[in-house]
Motif scaffolding. Sequence first.
Motif, mmCIF file in Angstrom:
data_model
loop_
_atom_site.group_PDB
_atom_site.id
_atom_site.type_symbol
_atom_site.label_atom_id
_atom_site.label_comp_id
_atom_site.label_asym_id
_atom_site.label_seq_id
_atom_site.Cartn_x
_atom_site.Cartn_y
_atom_site.Cartn_z
ATOM 1 N N VAL A 1 0.840 -1.100 0.005
ATOM 2 C CA VAL A 1 0.191 0.070 0.086
ATOM 3 C C VAL A 1 1.041 1.231 0.132
ATOM 4 N N LEU A 2 0.678 2.022 -1.141
ATOM 5 C CA LEU A 2 1.726 3.185 -1.203
ATOM 6 C C LEU A 2 0.754 4.446 -0.725
ATOM 7 N N GLY A 3 1.125 5.235 0.176
ATOM 8 C CA GLY A 3 0.274 6.037 0.960
ATOM 9 C C GLY A 3 1.005 7.075 1.662
ATOM 10 N N ALA A 4 2.465 7.007 1.707
ATOM 11 C CA ALA A 4 3.233 8.187 2.056
ATOM 12 C C ALA A 4 3.086 9.379 1.372
ATOM 13 N N PHE A 5 2.862 10.540 1.900
ATOM 14 C CA PHE A 5 2.752 11.932 1.272
ATOM 15 C C PHE A 5 2.696 12.774 2.415
ATOM 16 N N ARG A 6 3.450 13.914 1.928
ATOM 17 C CA ARG A 6 3.292 15.147 2.779
ATOM 18 C C ARG A 6 3.377 16.474 2.077
ATOM 19 N N TYR A 7 2.394 17.351 2.322
ATOM 20 C CA TYR A 7 2.178 18.464 1.561
ATOM 21 C C TYR A 7 3.259 19.586 1.919
ATOM 22 N N GLN A 8 3.955 19.862 1.091
ATOM 23 C CA GLN A 8 5.271 20.510 1.066
ATOM 24 C C GLN A 8 5.051 22.148 0.753
ATOM 25 N N ILE A 9 4.863 23.016 1.853
ATOM 26 C CA ILE A 9 4.455 24.429 1.846
ATOM 27 C C ILE A 9 5.394 25.006 1.107
ATOM 28 N N ARG A 10 6.995 24.799 1.369
ATOM 29 C CA ARG A 10 8.117 25.546 0.465
ATOM 30 C C ARG A 10 8.705 24.416 -0.283
ATOM 31 N N ARG A 11 9.387 24.591 -1.198
ATOM 32 C CA ARG A 11 10.199 23.867 -2.045
ATOM 33 C C ARG A 11 11.254 23.374 -1.209
ATOM 34 N N GLN A 12 11.560 22.068 -1.125
ATOM 35 C CA GLN A 12 12.886 21.419 -0.600
ATOM 36 C C GLN A 12 13.464 20.429 -1.415
ATOM 37 N N GLU A 13 14.731 20.463 -1.140
ATOM 38 C CA GLU A 13 15.300 19.012 -1.779
ATOM 39 C C GLU A 13 15.901 18.119 -1.032
ATOM 40 N N THR A 14 15.927 16.962 -1.455
ATOM 41 C CA THR A 14 16.524 15.577 -0.567
ATOM 42 C C THR A 14 18.069 15.954 -0.717
ATOM 43 N N ALA A 15 18.852 15.040 -0.027
ATOM 44 C CA ALA A 15 20.221 15.167 -0.097
ATOM 45 C C ALA A 15 20.833 14.966 -1.316
ATOM 46 N N ARG B 1 11.631 26.383 -11.405
ATOM 47 C CA ARG B 1 11.473 27.826 -11.908
ATOM 48 C C ARG B 1 10.249 28.445 -11.125
ATOM 49 N N GLN B 2 9.431 27.704 -11.086
ATOM 50 C CA GLN B 2 8.127 28.267 -10.071
ATOM 51 C C GLN B 2 7.479 27.140 -9.207
ATOM 52 N N TYR B 3 7.731 27.153 -7.997
ATOM 53 C CA TYR B 3 7.065 26.029 -6.939
ATOM 54 C C TYR B 3 5.805 26.661 -6.419
ATOM 55 N N ARG B 4 4.904 25.844 -6.456
ATOM 56 C CA ARG B 4 3.542 26.064 -5.765
ATOM 57 C C ARG B 4 3.246 24.628 -5.289
ATOM 58 N N PRO B 5 2.823 24.701 -4.003
ATOM 59 C CA PRO B 5 2.613 23.319 -3.420
ATOM 60 C C PRO B 5 1.526 22.547 -3.823
ATOM 61 N N LEU B 6 0.311 23.168 -4.228
ATOM 62 C CA LEU B 6 -0.851 22.579 -5.020
ATOM 63 C C LEU B 6 -0.452 22.085 -6.325
ATOM 64 N N ALA B 7 0.503 22.604 -7.049
ATOM 65 C CA ALA B 7 0.871 22.302 -8.338
ATOM 66 C C ALA B 7 1.667 21.122 -8.119
ATOM 67 N N ALA B 8 2.510 20.950 -7.290
ATOM 68 C CA ALA B 8 3.575 19.995 -6.965
ATOM 69 C C ALA B 8 2.568 18.674 -6.452
ATOM 70 N N THR B 9 1.568 18.835 -5.814
ATOM 71 C CA THR B 9 0.941 17.916 -5.172
ATOM 72 C C THR B 9 0.227 17.180 -6.446
ATOM 73 N N MET B 10 -0.637 18.270 -7.258
ATOM 74 C CA MET B 10 -1.375 17.616 -8.360
ATOM 75 C C MET B 10 -0.727 16.793 -9.486
ATOM 76 N N GLN B 11 0.805 17.461 -9.521
ATOM 77 C CA GLN B 11 1.597 16.840 -10.588
ATOM 78 C C GLN B 11 1.857 15.258 -10.197
ATOM 79 N N GLY B 12 2.058 15.388 -8.890
ATOM 80 C CA GLY B 12 2.335 14.010 -8.307
ATOM 81 C C GLY B 12 1.045 13.034 -8.608
ATOM 82 N N ALA B 13 -0.106 13.459 -8.283
ATOM 83 C CA ALA B 13 -1.263 12.755 -8.414
ATOM 84 C C ALA B 13 -1.584 12.394 -9.803
ATOM 85 N N ARG B 14 -1.147 12.967 -10.834
ATOM 86 C CA ARG B 14 -1.138 12.765 -12.227
ATOM 87 C C ARG B 14 -0.228 11.612 -12.392
ATOM 88 N N ALA B 15 1.290 11.933 -11.967
ATOM 89 C CA ALA B 15 2.312 11.042 -12.326
ATOM 90 C C ALA B 15 1.914 9.666 -11.704
#
Length: 279
Positions: free
Chosen positions: A85-99, A154-168
């Motif tokens: 079951v793939l359920g891990a998710f967190r809404y990121q208010i600001r753009r962050q990068e992993t290591a 170029r332009q991070y918006r949390p909702l756009a990032a979330t919706m892109q993930g849903a589509r992906a």
Amino acid sequence: MRTLVITGGTQGIGKALAQHYLTRGDRVVVIGTNQNKGEALLAEANRLSASDRCSFLPADLSSPTVTIRLADQLRTRYPSIDALVLGAFRYQIRRQETAEGVERTFALYVLSRFLLANELRTALERAPHPVIVNLCGTGGKGGWLHWDDLQLRRQYRPLAATMQGARANDLLGVAFTDEHSDSPVRYVLHNPLFVKTGLAEPFRQPTRTALSIITKVFATPVDKAIQPIIERIDTPPRPALSAFRVDRMIDITGPAFDRNAARQLADTLRNLIINRTDD
């Protein structure tokens, strides 16, 4: 006794599913980042006399390196896995990068799910009726993939990032079943819609309070939201790939499930993994 691996399993839908299957007598492996919530789940398993069937593995799945190592650990410990079951998710208010330099929403919501499904495929195929349940889209008109800037530099918006993930994630299901057409694993895309989970946690006040009130009034209780998911796990659909919004099956022949786009995404993710992870 079946073995289920649940990411994001220390709260919300994931936690409710874990408790349900522990009560049923199954083995549950929960992946999460919050040690306190993980220990609380283990304490609950002990109260259910299921401590020998419940494991909590702390892991930051936003790191592709950690995700690959975790998958190897899971394969070693559990040669046969009945459900992922793939359920891990967190809404990121600001753009962050992993290591590794990957935008965190994309890494957690998309890349980790791609990795776990593929890395655990052989273990799933040893089970009698294996199933992957990906909590995502599915197929709606909102959101799209920013192919020229998937990590939204170029332009991070949390909702756009979330919706892109849903589509992906819809495309991840298409790619998996396309590449492994002879696999017995059933891949289920499931959108539970608005559920009483930890949606408000990442937000500051007064937004957090407003979202909490809206959730309390309008959202579906978790114990009700998990029922269709339980049905998909207990009796996987016959098609290799299926998609649902709650109880309603979604047509997977539309543009949101385009095979060429799915192949392009899978190739992009493989290249990203090669370039961003350690040997």
